[in-house]
Design a protein around this motif. Structure first.
Motif, PDB file in Angstrom:
ATOM      1  N   LEU A  60      -3.376   4.036 -11.816  1.00  0.00           N
ATOM      2  CA  LEU A  60      -3.326   2.551 -11.478  1.00  0.00           C
ATOM      3  C   LEU A  60      -2.044   2.024 -10.933  1.00  0.00           C
ATOM      4  CD1 LEU A  60      -5.162   1.530 -14.844  1.00  0.00           C
ATOM      5  CD2 LEU A  60      -6.143   1.740 -12.849  1.00  0.00           C
ATOM      6  N   SER A  61      -1.009   2.529 -11.317  1.00  0.00           N
ATOM      7  CA  SER A  61       0.372   2.304 -10.704  1.00  0.00           C
ATOM      8  C   SER A  61       0.252   2.409  -9.217  1.00  0.00           C
ATOM      9  CB  SER A  61       1.515   2.816 -11.447  1.00  0.00           C
ATOM     10  OG  SER A  61       2.537   2.511 -10.657  1.00  0.00           O
ATOM     11  N   ASN A  62      -0.111   3.501  -8.709  1.00  0.00           N
ATOM     12  CA  ASN A  62      -0.195   3.884  -7.559  1.00  0.00           C
ATOM     13  C   ASN A  62      -1.448   3.189  -6.669  1.00  0.00           C
ATOM     14  OD1 ASN A  62       1.468   6.229  -7.463  1.00  0.00           O
ATOM     15  ND2 ASN A  62      -0.048   7.701  -8.424  1.00  0.00           N
ATOM     16  N   TRP A  63      -2.099   2.632  -7.201  1.00  0.00           N
ATOM     17  CA  TRP A  63      -3.036   1.779  -6.737  1.00  0.00           C
ATOM     18  C   TRP A  63      -2.723   0.639  -6.174  1.00  0.00           C
ATOM     19  CZ3 TRP A  63      -6.711  -1.798  -9.480  1.00  0.00           C
ATOM     20  CH2 TRP A  63      -7.557  -2.553  -8.491  1.00  0.00           C
ATOM     21  N   VAL A  64      -1.905  -0.135  -7.079  1.00  0.00           N
ATOM     22  CA  VAL A  64      -1.345  -1.536  -6.985  1.00  0.00           C
ATOM     23  C   VAL A  64       0.079  -1.630  -6.437  1.00  0.00           C
ATOM     24  CG1 VAL A  64      -3.023  -2.347  -8.722  1.00  0.00           C
ATOM     25  CG2 VAL A  64      -0.684  -1.631  -9.244  1.00  0.00           C
ATOM     26  N   GLU A  65       0.977  -0.474  -6.479  1.00  0.00           N
ATOM     27  CA  GLU A  65       2.231  -0.656  -6.193  1.00  0.00           C
ATOM     28  C   GLU A  65       2.463  -1.020  -4.652  1.00  0.00           C
ATOM     29  OE1 GLU A  65       4.056   3.247  -6.981  1.00  0.00           O
ATOM     30  OE2 GLU A  65       3.016   4.265  -5.059  1.00  0.00           O
TER      31      GLU A  65
END
Length: 331
Positions: free
Chosen positions: A282-287
């Motif tokens: 999820l972090s990779n998706w929004v970072e």
């Protein structure tokens, strides 16, 4: 005889899936071929495609389009084909349910019986199974059959068992019912041998929904009571039995983790470290704060690359809900 030859051919196709030709896995080649054949059949046949299948088709096709399409054009196409295979298989089964070899019942029976040569060691194991000895157990009899991974094997078996349970519920032929019960029992045995818990849970819940859900409250109470008694008896038997196999089942299905044995609870141990992977995904998706990534997703190849940078593991999310939004985006 024709059915036997057909399923022998299907078994061979699945067995050679891990082989690569010009750098492309045979599993991708034959599935793409099947998709084109099914498209040709659809164009010649009047078939009403259910709405949920249409939605799944849209999702699978949308996986081709991502902000990283130019970086991974072939990988995006392969990823889309993997997801497209299932709705096209559903449509093919819908078309051929009354006239083809490949029906829901025959496919389910084939999946269960396909584990026999691996259980009797007539063929070497494909791909991976649970390495029980590396997990601290004294035996290593886990099987994954032609499905190459334990979770894929468990889900395939559980869906086959559930399909046959529903057919059994509808059937009134005693000989057919006896045959189905034998195959279902064999499927449950192989399901236990995968050492994966989710498949067993799916079968138990489906059994309740198929046979018990629409009955009276008294029948439901009897069912729950029977489950409690069965679990209690099995628990007492296992706890008082020193069999290595039973001990393995008990430890595996209860979860052999640090926190279950009095160890420290942290995100790296709970659910075999999946929480850490979900957080990273999820972090990779929004970072990047990129509207295009949030709307269209990362693509699986880019997600795996970023997860490796964050966690040291080249993995996708191991949760299809998390994976769907990170790989495919909101659209």
């Amino acid at each position: 005889m024709k059915k036997l030859l057909f399923f022998l051919f299907l078994f061979i196709i699945l067995y050679v899936e891990p082989l690569s030709f010009a750098g492309v896995k045979f599993s991708h080649i034959w599935k793409i071929g099947f998709i084109f054949i099914t498209i040709a059949v659809i164009l010649r046949t009047k078939v009403k495609i259910p709405r949920f299948v249409s939605v799944y088709l849209f999702y699978a096709i949308s996986l081709i389009i991502s902000p990283f399409l130019l970086d991974y054009p072939f990988e995006n196409l392969v990823q889309s084909s993997k997801y497209l295979f299932f709705p096209f298989l559903f449509i093919y089964l819908l078309i051929s349910k009354d006239k083809g070899f490949l029906t829901k019942q025959t496919l389910s029976i084939f999946i269960i019986l396909s584990f026999l040569p691996f259980y009797f060691n007539l063929l070497p194991q494909l791909g991976l199974s649970y390495e029980l000895e590396e997990m601290g157990f004294e035996i290593n009899d886990s099987i994954s059959g032609i499905f190459q991974q334990p979770h894929e094997a468990s889900l395939s078996l559980s869906l086959s068992i559930i399909t046959l349970l529903f057919i059994l519920y509808k059937s009134t032929n005693k000989r057919t019912n006896f045959f189905l019960i034998v195959i279902i029992a064999l499927g449950c045995f192989f399901l236990l041998k995968t050492y994966v818990r989710i498949g067993l849970l799916l079968v138990i819940l489906s059994f309740y929904l198929i046979f018990i859900h629409n009955t009276s409250n008294i029948v439901k109470l009897k069912f729950v009571s029977a489950i409690i008694v069965l679990v209690s008896v099995l628990g007492l038997y296992i706890s008082n039995n020193n069999s290595v196999e039973l001990e393995t089942y008990k430890t595996r299905f209860l979860g052999q983790t640090g926190y279950s044995n009095g160890g420290e609870v942290n995100v790296n141990k709970i659910s075999s470290g999946r929480l850490k992977i979900w957080e990273s995904t999820l972090s990779n998706w929004v970072e990047d704060d990129s509207p295009s990534i949030i709307m269209l997703g990362l693509s699986e190849k880019e997600l795996i690359r970023r997860n490796k940078e964050k966690t040291g593991m080249a993995v996708f999310s191991h949760n299809e809900f998390v994976n769907a939004i990170a790989v495919g985006g909101i659209i």
